[in-house]
Design a protein around this motif. Structure first.
Motif, PDB file in Angstrom:
ATOM      1  N   TYR A  39       0.872  -1.172   0.000  1.00 57.17           N
ATOM      2  CA  TYR A  39       0.000   0.000   0.000  1.00 57.17           C
ATOM      3  C   TYR A  39       0.910   1.224   0.000  1.00 57.17           C
ATOM      4  N   GLY A  40       0.945   1.902  -1.132  1.00 58.58           N
ATOM      5  CA  GLY A  40       1.873   3.025  -1.244  1.00 58.58           C
ATOM      6  C   GLY A  40       3.303   2.537  -1.087  1.00 58.58           C
ATOM      7  N   PRO A  41       4.082   3.174  -0.230  1.00 59.28           N
ATOM      8  CA  PRO A  41       5.475   2.759  -0.050  1.00 59.28           C
ATOM      9  C   PRO A  41       5.632   1.571   0.911  1.00 59.28           C
ATOM     10  N   ASP A  42       4.560   1.181   1.581  1.00 58.32           N
ATOM     11  CA  ASP A  42       4.642   0.114   2.588  1.00 58.32           C
ATOM     12  C   ASP A  42       4.438  -1.252   1.947  1.00 58.32           C
ATOM     13  N   ARG A  43       5.277  -2.198   2.321  1.00 55.59           N
ATOM     14  CA  ARG A  43       5.209  -3.561   1.798  1.00 55.59           C
ATOM     15  C   ARG A  43       5.403  -4.524   2.948  1.00 55.59           C
ATOM     16  N   TRP A  44       4.546  -5.545   3.043  1.00 51.94           N
ATOM     17  CA  TRP A  44       4.648  -6.481   4.149  1.00 51.94           C
ATOM     18  C   TRP A  44       4.231  -7.877   3.693  1.00 51.94           C
ATOM     19  N   ALA A  45       4.774  -8.865   4.387  1.00 52.62           N
ATOM     20  CA  ALA A  45       4.494 -10.258   4.053  1.00 52.62           C
ATOM     21  C   ALA A  45       3.237 -10.741   4.763  1.00 52.62           C
ATOM     22  N   VAL A  46       2.518 -11.638   4.083  1.00 49.37           N
ATOM     23  CA  VAL A  46       1.378 -12.330   4.674  1.00 49.37           C
ATOM     24  C   VAL A  46       1.739 -13.812   4.729  1.00 49.37           C
ATOM     25  N   ARG A  47       1.537 -14.420   5.877  1.00 53.65           N
ATOM     26  CA  ARG A  47       1.921 -15.827   6.035  1.00 53.65           C
ATOM     27  C   ARG A  47       0.686 -16.723   6.124  1.00 53.65           C
ATOM     28  N   CYS A  48       0.918 -18.018   5.946  1.00 57.08           N
ATOM     29  CA  CYS A  48      -0.188 -18.976   6.024  1.00 57.08           C
ATOM     30  C   CYS A  48      -0.779 -19.037   7.429  1.00 57.08           C
ATOM     31  N   ASN A  49       0.063 -18.929   8.443  1.00 58.84           N
ATOM     32  CA  ASN A  49      -0.446 -18.968   9.816  1.00 58.84           C
ATOM     33  C   ASN A  49      -0.663 -17.545  10.302  1.00 58.84           C
ATOM     34  N   PRO A  50      -1.857 -17.244  10.820  1.00 55.06           N
ATOM     35  CA  PRO A  50      -2.145 -15.875  11.266  1.00 55.06           C
ATOM     36  C   PRO A  50      -1.406 -15.535  12.546  1.00 55.06           C
ATOM     37  N   SER A  51      -1.270 -14.243  12.799  1.00 55.68           N
ATOM     38  CA  SER A  51      -0.579 -13.788  13.994  1.00 55.68           C
ATOM     39  C   SER A  51      -1.139 -12.446  14.428  1.00 55.68           C
ATOM     40  N   SER A  52      -1.168 -12.220  15.717  1.00 59.10           N
ATOM     41  CA  SER A  52      -1.632 -10.948  16.261  1.00 59.10           C
ATOM     42  C   SER A  52      -0.789  -9.807  15.689  1.00 59.10           C
ATOM     43  N   GLY A  53      -1.443  -8.857  15.058  1.00 60.26           N
ATOM     44  CA  GLY A  53      -0.733  -7.718  14.511  1.00 60.26           C
ATOM     45  C   GLY A  53       0.219  -8.060  13.384  1.00 60.26           C
ATOM     46  N   ASN A  54       0.104  -9.276  12.821  1.00 56.90           N
ATOM     47  CA  ASN A  54       1.024  -9.744  11.779  1.00 56.90           C
ATOM     48  C   ASN A  54       2.477  -9.654  12.240  1.00 56.90           C
ATOM     49  N   LEU A  55       2.712  -9.931  13.533  1.00 55.70           N
ATOM     50  CA  LEU A  55       4.045  -9.792  14.121  1.00 55.70           C
ATOM     51  C   LEU A  55       4.820 -11.111  14.173  1.00 55.70           C
ATOM     52  N   HIS A  56       4.146 -12.223  14.180  1.00 57.01           N
ATOM     53  CA  HIS A  56       4.725 -13.560  14.037  1.00 57.01           C
ATOM     54  C   HIS A  56       5.859 -13.875  15.005  1.00 57.01           C
ATOM     55  N   PRO A  57       5.519 -14.125  16.263  1.00 52.74           N
ATOM     56  CA  PRO A  57       6.545 -14.502  17.241  1.00 52.74           C
ATOM     57  C   PRO A  57       6.995 -15.949  17.138  1.00 52.74           C
ATOM     58  N   THR A  58       6.241 -16.802  16.409  1.00 51.14           N
ATOM     59  CA  THR A  58       6.518 -18.238  16.388  1.00 51.14           C
ATOM     60  C   THR A  58       7.639 -18.576  15.412  1.00 51.14           C
ATOM     61  N   GLU A  59       8.617 -19.362  15.891  1.00 47.73           N
ATOM     62  CA  GLU A  59       9.690 -19.875  15.044  1.00 47.73           C
ATOM     63  C   GLU A  59       9.570 -21.392  14.960  1.00 47.73           C
ATOM     64  N   ALA A  60       9.922 -21.947  13.798  1.00 47.37           N
ATOM     65  CA  ALA A  60       9.782 -23.383  13.566  1.00 47.37           C
ATOM     66  C   ALA A  60      11.140 -24.014  13.262  1.00 47.37           C
ATOM     67  N   TYR A  61      11.379 -25.172  13.895  1.00 51.24           N
ATOM     68  CA  TYR A  61      12.615 -25.930  13.719  1.00 51.24           C
ATOM     69  C   TYR A  61      12.270 -27.358  13.316  1.00 51.24           C
ATOM     70  N   VAL A  62      12.994 -27.866  12.350  1.00 46.84           N
ATOM     71  CA  VAL A  62      12.808 -29.230  11.860  1.00 46.84           C
ATOM     72  C   VAL A  62      13.875 -30.120  12.480  1.00 46.84           C
ATOM     73  N   LEU A  63      13.452 -31.201  13.127  1.00 43.59           N
ATOM     74  CA  LEU A  63      14.351 -32.207  13.685  1.00 43.59           C
ATOM     75  C   LEU A  63      14.184 -33.455  12.839  1.00 43.59           C
ATOM     76  N   ALA A  64      15.197 -33.800  12.068  1.00 43.12           N
ATOM     77  CA  ALA A  64      15.062 -34.846  11.060  1.00 43.12           C
ATOM     78  C   ALA A  64      16.105 -35.933  11.229  1.00 43.12           C
ATOM     79  N   SER A  65      15.676 -37.161  10.972  1.00 46.83           N
ATOM     80  CA  SER A  65      16.579 -38.309  10.942  1.00 46.83           C
ATOM     81  C   SER A  65      16.094 -39.266   9.864  1.00 46.83           C
ATOM     82  N   ASN A  66      16.987 -39.617   8.928  1.00 47.19           N
ATOM     83  CA  ASN A  66      16.685 -40.566   7.859  1.00 47.19           C
ATOM     84  C   ASN A  66      15.554 -40.105   6.947  1.00 47.19           C
ATOM     85  N   VAL A  67      15.379 -38.798   6.799  1.00 41.28           N
ATOM     86  CA  VAL A  67      14.416 -38.252   5.849  1.00 41.28           C
ATOM     87  C   VAL A  67      15.134 -38.055   4.517  1.00 41.28           C
TER      88      VAL A  67
END
Length: 556
Positions: free
Chosen positions: A101-129
């Protein structure tokens, strides 16, 4: 000699935090007095010095329909390999687009978040994948890449008994021999929410965790996989597995709080422990998200520490789940299109928000706990019970309604709420759906006022408040203060996708006047507390905002 002051019990700390962070008609919970949007914290965590693995993009080509996604066994299991992991992450934590919108640009993610601030981080723990190096990987949604935080060394294995009592096997092995194992460890960066919301931010981080858990379960269902929250694993254990407890790796950077461990399997399987890294083989240092913090909110650290846990007594949902017929969902929309198309409504078209009765009842039916996505990822007694402000539903009188989500709780709700409520089941309501009209009235003004004077709560088809079985649950195990919010987030994510699939749109409401709502409905104690508000209607689209592809220049 003066005695040392008593140390607050963790449960008392959690209850005191909840009371302290309530909004009211007279005052809002403590938060920043001003916001500099040009100095907003970096929404993307990265670890400098880690090997990176670019992931393929393939969600748009996924054939599973929305109806198949929510029907157990309808999608054949995909191979548990790198391509599948990439799809899982794309549909649960990936970007859905960029807005401008005008000069402002922001990402939209699949998982919603309060204020689009996204505090959640995801880590993959993999073995034999297949195709994915063994180890611990951090997901960077902006680039759809994995950063390898930990690389497995020689094969080691040790058996142990979990808090739930079943034997599990731990190992990290480079060898392709043995079954593939995949877990996700989720954490929260509290500062991302606290920057905007102050002391109430811890609540919002927990709601986001519930949305994320449901998002993972839905994404797994699109692949024919199962996803379930691992019980009996302590917060400290999750921190070790994900590397969140590594002080040197976060020097000067915002710390991550351990939250949830999720097991992913391509079919029904016995629980297995995630591969456990040792102290060697780690790489990468966390980036600083905000170099100029203007406020401190020590109460968030206090409630976080008080609610760590996860190793309490089991709380099986089966004992309290109602007998429900299976849902028959024939929606042929592409599941990935619904997930990628989900947005949080900013405004509603009040004149066009009348909802067909069957859509409304179907949406409420989706909130009932069943052995299907996403609630089959949740191994706990349902303790969230919506109060609905019905505004515009065909054939249904406007008013306040209740939806008790487990057997045996209706009596307690009746005793706790106003004694002049009717508790009448609407004539057209399906027999198995425990929906009760409490009072017939135009409640648009009430819903708007209670939800911090926001028109989205009154211009919609309906709004709701999620009552939780609160004080006794938290007193028995303070960790369940988090868990109650996670369940509310789960319910919210169901509403988001059900609304999107039906041609409507929803949005979560974290700002509401807690005790003013409680007084309105007759609640006089902490037995039940509202944790989350939500609203669904026909969205008003702002055509001035343009949408760009999530990953321009990249293809599958």
């Amino acid at each position: 000699m003066n005695a040392a002051p008593p140390v607050a019990r963790p449960a008392d700390t959690a209850l005191a935090y909840h009371t302290r962070t309530k909004h009211s008609l007279k005052a809002y919970a403590a938060g920043p007095e001003t916001l500099d949007w040009d100095a907003q914290p970096n929404p993307f965590r990265e670890f400098e010095g880690c090997p990176r693995l670019a992931l393929p993009l393939a969600a748009e080509g996924l054939a599973a329909t929305y109806g198949e996604m929510v029907t157990p066994g309808a999608v054949p299991p995909a191979p548990l390999d790198l391509a599948g992991v990439a799809l899982l992450l794309e549909l649960s934590f990936g970007l859905a687009g960029w807005k401008q919108y005008g000069p402002d640009r922001w990402a939209v993610r699949c998982n919603p978040s309060s204020g689009n601030l996204h505090p959640t981080e995801a880590y993959v723990l993999a073995s034999n994948v297949a195709g994915l190096p063994d180890g611990v990987h951090h997901y960077v949604s902006r680039d759809h890449v994995l950063e390898q935080r930990y690389a497995a060394r020689a094969s080691t294995s040790v058996a142990f008994a979990s808090a739930s009592g079943f034997a599990m096997q731990r190992s990290f092995a480079r060898s392709p021999a043995g079954p593939a194992r995949l877990h996700l460890a989720l954490s929260s960066v509290h500062w991302r929410e606290a920057w905007k919301y102050g002391e109430r931010a811890f609540r919002y981080c927990q709601l986001d965790l519930g949305h994320a858990l449901a998002g993972v379960r839905y994404a797994a269902a699109c692949l024919g996989w199962n996803a379930s929250m691992v019980e009996g694993v302590s917060s400290a254990e999750i921190a070790r597995l994900g590397g969140f407890d590594r002080e040197a790796d976060f020097a000067g950077a915002e710390r991550e709080d351990p939250d949830i461990l999720i097991q992913i399997t391509p079919g029904p399987a016995l629980a297995v422990a995630p591969p456990e890294p040792d102290t060697r083989g780690w790489t990468g240092t966390a980036n600083v998200l905000d170099r100029h913090k203007l406020y401190r909110w020590p109460v968030i650290d206090a409630v976080s520490a008080a609610t760590h846990g996860g190793t309490g007594a089991s709380d099986p949902a089966a004992a309290a789940a109602p007998e429900l017929p299976p849902r028959v969902v024939t929606n042929g929309a592409q599941a990935s299109a619904v997930i990628l198309g989900r947005r949080s409504a900013q405004r509603f078209e009040a004149k066009n928000s009348t909802m067909p009765q069957d859509v409304f009842f179907g949406m409420l039916d989706a909130l009932m706990p069943r052995d299907a996505a996403p609630f089959d990822a949740w191994g706990f007694t349902p303790r969230i019970h919506p109060l609905l402000f019905v505004h515009r539903v065909e054939g249904l009188a406007p008013g306040l309604y209740a939806l008790p989500r487990r057997e045996g709780i209706t009596g307690a709700l009746k005793a706790a709420l106003r004694n002049d409520f009717q508790w009448v089941k609407p004539e057209a309501c399906p027999d198995h759906l425990p929906l009760y009209r409490l009072v017939e009235t135009d409640c648009r003004g009430i819903a708007r006022t209670i939800s911090c004077h926001q028109a989205i709560a009154s211009d919609s088809s309906f709004a709701l408040a999620m009552l939780s079985e609160f004080e006794a649950t938290v007193a028995a195990d303070p960790w369940r203060y988090r868990q109650l919010h996670w369940e509310a987030g789960l319910v919210g994510q169901v509403l988001y996708l059900e609304a999107e699939a039906a041609g409507f749109r929803g949005t979560g409401i974290g700002c509401f006047f807690d005790d003013d709502l409680h007084r309105l409905v007759g609640l006089e104690s902490l037995e039940f507390q509202s944790l989350y508000h939500f609203t669904v209607g026909r969205p008003a689209i702002d055509t001035r905002i343009t949408t760009e592809p999530a990953y321009p220049g990249r293809s599958a």
